[in-house]
Design an enzyme around this catalytic site. Structure first.
Site, PDB file in Angstrom:
ATOM      1  N   LYS A 169       9.787  -1.082  10.315  1.00  0.00           N
ATOM      2  CA  LYS A 169      10.341  -1.341   8.982  1.00  0.00           C
ATOM      3  C   LYS A 169       9.636  -0.459   7.937  1.00  0.00           C
ATOM      4  O   LYS A 169      10.296   0.215   7.143  1.00  0.00           O
ATOM      5  CB  LYS A 169      10.129  -2.817   8.614  1.00  0.00           C
ATOM      6  CG  LYS A 169      10.383  -3.120   7.143  1.00  0.00           C
ATOM      7  CD  LYS A 169      10.139  -4.577   6.806  1.00  0.00           C
ATOM      8  CE  LYS A 169       8.712  -4.939   6.503  1.00  0.00           C
ATOM      9  NZ  LYS A 169       8.221  -4.636   5.152  1.00  0.00           N
ATOM     10  N   ASN A 170       8.302  -0.478   7.966  1.00  0.00           N
ATOM     11  CA  ASN A 170       7.586   0.221   6.896  1.00  0.00           C
ATOM     12  C   ASN A 170       7.739   1.733   6.987  1.00  0.00           C
ATOM     13  O   ASN A 170       7.697   2.424   5.967  1.00  0.00           O
ATOM     14  CB  ASN A 170       6.109  -0.165   6.896  1.00  0.00           C
ATOM     15  CG  ASN A 170       5.896  -1.578   6.379  1.00  0.00           C
ATOM     16  OD1 ASN A 170       6.833  -2.193   5.849  1.00  0.00           O
ATOM     17  ND2 ASN A 170       4.691  -2.107   6.517  1.00  0.00           N
ATOM     18  N   CYS A 228       4.024 -10.642  -6.685  1.00  0.00           N
ATOM     19  CA  CYS A 228       4.446 -10.760  -5.298  1.00  0.00           C
ATOM     20  C   CYS A 228       3.566 -11.832  -4.718  1.00  0.00           C
ATOM     21  O   CYS A 228       2.436 -12.020  -5.142  1.00  0.00           O
ATOM     22  CB  CYS A 228       4.235  -9.406  -4.633  1.00  0.00           C
ATOM     23  SG  CYS A 228       3.770  -9.472  -2.935  1.00  0.00           S
ATOM     24  N   ARG A 237      -0.631  -6.481  -6.706  1.00  0.00           N
ATOM     25  CA  ARG A 237      -0.047  -5.208  -6.243  1.00  0.00           C
ATOM     26  C   ARG A 237       0.402  -4.297  -7.388  1.00  0.00           C
ATOM     27  O   ARG A 237       1.595  -4.051  -7.574  1.00  0.00           O
ATOM     28  CB  ARG A 237       1.105  -5.477  -5.287  1.00  0.00           C
ATOM     29  CG  ARG A 237       0.660  -6.254  -4.077  1.00  0.00           C
ATOM     30  CD  ARG A 237       1.786  -6.536  -3.126  1.00  0.00           C
ATOM     31  NE  ARG A 237       1.929  -5.500  -2.117  1.00  0.00           N
ATOM     32  CZ  ARG A 237       2.778  -5.593  -1.097  1.00  0.00           C
ATOM     33  NH1 ARG A 237       3.547  -6.637  -0.975  1.00  0.00           N
ATOM     34  NH2 ARG A 237       2.867  -4.633  -0.216  1.00  0.00           N
ATOM     35  N   ASP A 295      -1.256  -6.880   7.928  1.00  0.00           N
ATOM     36  CA  ASP A 295       0.049  -7.434   8.306  1.00  0.00           C
ATOM     37  C   ASP A 295       0.007  -8.203   9.637  1.00  0.00           C
ATOM     38  O   ASP A 295       1.017  -8.776  10.038  1.00  0.00           O
ATOM     39  CB  ASP A 295       1.103  -6.319   8.392  1.00  0.00           C
ATOM     40  CG  ASP A 295       1.501  -5.822   7.013  1.00  0.00           C
ATOM     41  OD1 ASP A 295       1.136  -6.442   6.006  1.00  0.00           O
ATOM     42  OD2 ASP A 295       2.198  -4.775   6.944  1.00  0.00           O
ATOM     43  N   ARG A 348      13.538 -10.257   6.619  1.00  0.00           N
ATOM     44  CA  ARG A 348      13.169  -8.987   5.984  1.00  0.00           C
ATOM     45  C   ARG A 348      12.492  -8.064   6.996  1.00  0.00           C
ATOM     46  O   ARG A 348      12.587  -6.841   6.855  1.00  0.00           O
ATOM     47  CB  ARG A 348      12.199  -9.238   4.828  1.00  0.00           C
ATOM     48  CG  ARG A 348      12.807  -9.953   3.649  1.00  0.00           C
ATOM     49  CD  ARG A 348      11.823 -10.027   2.509  1.00  0.00           C
ATOM     50  NE  ARG A 348      11.211  -8.707   2.323  1.00  0.00           N
ATOM     51  CZ  ARG A 348      10.060  -8.501   1.703  1.00  0.00           C
ATOM     52  NH1 ARG A 348       9.375  -9.506   1.222  1.00  0.00           N
ATOM     53  NH2 ARG A 348       9.584  -7.285   1.564  1.00  0.00           N
TER      54      ARG A 348
HETATM   55  C1  UD1 Z   1       2.180  -1.192   2.618  1.00  0.00           C
HETATM   56  C2  UD1 Z   1       3.065  -1.971   3.568  1.00  0.00           C
HETATM   57  C3  UD1 Z   1       2.590  -3.418   3.675  1.00  0.00           C
HETATM   58  C4  UD1 Z   1       1.122  -3.469   4.050  1.00  0.00           C
HETATM   59  C5  UD1 Z   1       0.293  -2.601   3.107  1.00  0.00           C
HETATM   60  C6  UD1 Z   1      -1.172  -2.512   3.507  1.00  0.00           C
HETATM   61  C7  UD1 Z   1       5.180  -0.847   3.279  1.00  0.00           C
HETATM   62  C8  UD1 Z   1       6.589  -0.922   2.820  1.00  0.00           C
HETATM   63  N1  UD1 Z   1       4.416  -1.924   3.067  1.00  0.00           N
HETATM   64  O1  UD1 Z   1       2.322  -1.791   1.334  1.00  0.00           O
HETATM   65  O2  UD1 Z   1       3.370  -4.079   4.674  1.00  0.00           O
HETATM   66  O3  UD1 Z   1       0.654  -4.805   3.976  1.00  0.00           O
HETATM   67  O4  UD1 Z   1       0.823  -1.264   3.071  1.00  0.00           O
HETATM   68  O5  UD1 Z   1      -1.280  -1.999   4.784  1.00  0.00           O
HETATM   69  O6  UD1 Z   1       4.772   0.132   3.874  1.00  0.00           O
HETATM   70  N2  UD1 Z   1      -2.937  -1.149  -4.919  1.00  0.00           N
HETATM   71  C9  UD1 Z   1      -3.360  -0.970  -6.216  1.00  0.00           C
HETATM   72  N3  UD1 Z   1      -2.729  -0.028  -6.979  1.00  0.00           N
HETATM   73  C10 UD1 Z   1      -1.694   0.735  -6.496  1.00  0.00           C
HETATM   74  C11 UD1 Z   1      -1.268   0.544  -5.177  1.00  0.00           C
HETATM   75  C12 UD1 Z   1      -1.915  -0.404  -4.405  1.00  0.00           C
HETATM   76  O7  UD1 Z   1      -4.302  -1.631  -6.668  1.00  0.00           O
HETATM   77  O8  UD1 Z   1      -1.165   1.569  -7.253  1.00  0.00           O
HETATM   78  C13 UD1 Z   1      -3.600  -2.171  -4.076  1.00  0.00           C
HETATM   79  C14 UD1 Z   1      -2.633  -3.288  -3.694  1.00  0.00           C
HETATM   80  O9  UD1 Z   1      -2.546  -4.263  -4.701  1.00  0.00           O
HETATM   81  C15 UD1 Z   1      -3.250  -3.827  -2.427  1.00  0.00           C
HETATM   82  C16 UD1 Z   1      -3.858  -2.565  -1.797  1.00  0.00           C
HETATM   83  O10 UD1 Z   1      -3.971  -1.597  -2.845  1.00  0.00           O
HETATM   84  O11 UD1 Z   1      -4.275  -4.747  -2.725  1.00  0.00           O
HETATM   85  C17 UD1 Z   1      -3.038  -1.990  -0.639  1.00  0.00           C
HETATM   86  O12 UD1 Z   1      -1.777  -1.624  -1.111  1.00  0.00           O
HETATM   87  P1  UD1 Z   1      -0.906  -0.430  -0.481  1.00  0.00           P
HETATM   88  O13 UD1 Z   1      -1.671   0.240   0.606  1.00  0.00           O
HETATM   89  O14 UD1 Z   1      -0.387   0.385  -1.603  1.00  0.00           O
HETATM   90  O15 UD1 Z   1       0.271  -1.261   0.157  1.00  0.00           O
HETATM   91  P2  UD1 Z   1       1.823  -1.019   0.017  1.00  0.00           P
HETATM   92  O16 UD1 Z   1       2.124   0.424   0.159  1.00  0.00           O
HETATM   93  O17 UD1 Z   1       2.354  -1.769  -1.132  1.00  0.00           O
END
Ligand code: UD1
Length: 421
Positions: A22-23, A118, A123, A308, A400
């Site tokens: 999915k991701n 969320c 996030r 995850d 999802r």
């Molecule tokens: C992706 C995955 C999700 C997985 C996560 C961590 C997808 C669609 N989703 O989510 O299933 O749980 O990686 O492996 O691929 N953060 C910030 N600022 C930002 C971006 C992120 O503070 O601009 C923080 C987030 O709040 C979180 C952490 O960084 O605490 C990890 O987030 P991130 O690696 O960005 O996860 P996603 O890409 O949202």
């Protein structure tokens, strides 16, 4: 809303096919925005998140059709009509923000809603914004939307990420493919889904090196062309089904499974007493005699233990011998499954980002509620091993991220059914 009823106690034996990730697919689909030529994705998972991304891309003017029952996605973005990702779509799925980088690169502008709260944490988007600003984008927040433009076009730059965010790495990687000059992403995320995206972009003509390491170098090109790409195996679905025999006994072969996708996870499974074997078609897992053993787990970016799979692992440790400590370091609020597992008799002490789980002999079925995607599947696993009946409500989260979960589990002997509300 549908519920899932699980009657525990049946041993599971047989094969489970693992879908495309999915991701990975959610990052590959927006890559179509980078080119006027068609992008075809095979091995796509049939999930509601993929349909949400389809709707989003269509709202931008892309053509996206699901072929072969949804396993193939044919996308084309020759005539985009909008650069705006609306709140109504983004609030359903945070990964909608992955159109930001491609739209900026292709159209020089993008208006993307902030995802809002969320269930598993705040996030924010700061890392995405900082990274794209380093490529020359100007980004303001107005009316809950990020208004991004690149008046002089995107320019390659050094882009150090303060944290190895998966989404931010994907956004800047896609944007950099069409930027002028060289981009160096430092502290890049190393997840297999990033590698898959880079491989697809390279087929489209992008010049990328270093994916899968902390430094990714991108040499911008003038245009990208069409490509066909098979989505990598879903390591989270794989890990979820690899855990099943720990709850039920028996032996499950996960078709398409690969050890390199689940290294840190497999180490913990083996420490807990599961036996894992590589086969020609995937990975086979069986539980040695008796209850699993307690293990300690810390979630980390890849190649560490994935956040995850934390909920599913916690569900398993609820009946392990001894006390396990789970530390969640990626999301600040990702233990909502714990109180639900406690309704089934689990002994869990929560303190900040740490959960201490003391194994009990057996969980007991109960009505429980799914609070997010991975939490919902952890409750189903718990139900498979529990005494009596477990009714998991609010399962739309499950749809999802897990295709045909009842079919896949009942084919290996589980007593599980879906009841429409
Ligand atoms: C992706 C995955 C999700 C997985 C996560 C961590 C997808 C669609 N989703 O989510 O299933 O749980 O990686 O492996 O691929 N953060 C910030 N600022 C930002 C971006 C992120 O503070 O601009 C923080 C987030 O709040 C979180 C952490 O960084 O605490 C990890 O987030 P991130 O690696 O960005 O996860 P996603 O890409 O949202």
């Amino acid at each position: 809303m549908d519920s899932i009823i699980v009657r525990g106690g049946a041993e599971l034996n047989g094969q489970i096919p693992i879908a495309g990730a999915k991701n990975a697919c959610l990052a590959l689909m927006p890559a179509t925005l980078l080119s006027e030529e068609p992008l075809t994705l095979t091995n796509a998972p049939r999930l509601s998140d993929i349909r949400t991304m389809t709707t989003l891309l269509q709202s931008l003017g892309a053509e996206v059709s699901a072929l072969a029952g949804g396993k193939v996605l044919a996308a084309s973005s020759h005539g985009l009509t909008s650069s705006r990702a609306d709140y109504e779509i983004v609030r359903k799925m945070r990964a909608s923000n992955l159109v930001l980088g491609p739209l900026l690169a292709r159209e020089g502008q993008a208006v993307v809603s902030l995802p809002g709260g969320c269930a598993i944490g705040a996030r924010p988007m700061d890392i995405h914004i900082d990274a794209l600003e380093r490529l020359g984008a100007v980004i303001d927040l107005r009316d809950g939307y990020l208004h991004a433009s690149a008046p002089a076009g995107l320019r390659g730059a050094r882009v150090p990420l303060r944290f190895a965010s998966v989404g931010a790495t994907e956004n800047v990687l896609m944007a950099a493919t069409l930027a002028k000059g060289t981009t160096i992403i430092e502290n890049a995320a190393r997840e297999p889904e990033i590698v898959d995206l880079a491989q697809c972009l390279r087929k489209m003509g992008a010049q990328i090196e270093g994916e899968g390491t902390a430094t990714i170098t991108v040499q911008g090109v003038d245009r990208l062309h069409g490509a066909t790409h098979a989505v990598v195996t879903d390591r989270i679905e794989l890990g979820t089904y690899m855990l099943a025999p720990a709850f039920t006994g028996g032996e499950i072969e996960c078709l398409g499974g690969r050890l390199d996708l689940v290294g840190a996870f497999v180490e913990k499974l083996e420490a807990a007493g599961l036996e894992i074997e590589e086969t020609e078609r995937g990975l086979k897992v069986r539980r040695a005699a008796g209850r699993p053993r307690a293990v300690n787990v810390v979630t980390e970016p890849f190649p560490g233990f994935p956040t995850d799979l934390q909920a599913q692992m916690m569900a398993m440790l609820c009946t392990a011998e001894g006390t396990s400590v789970l530390e969640e370091r990626i999301f600040e609020n990702r233990f909502m499954h714990a109180p639900e597992l406690m309704r089934m008799g689990a002994r869990i002490d929560l303190s900040g980002g740490t959960a201490r789980v003391t194994g009990v002999e057996r969980l007991r079925g109960a009505p429980v509620m799914a609070t997010d995607l991975r939490a919902s599947v952890s409750l189903i696993l718990a139900g498979l091993g529990a005494e009596g009946e477990t009714v998991v409500s609010r399962v739309y989260h499950l749809d999802r991220g897990y295709e045909q979960v009842e079919q896949k589990l009942s084919a290996v002997g589980a007593r599980i059914e879906r009841v429409a509300a």
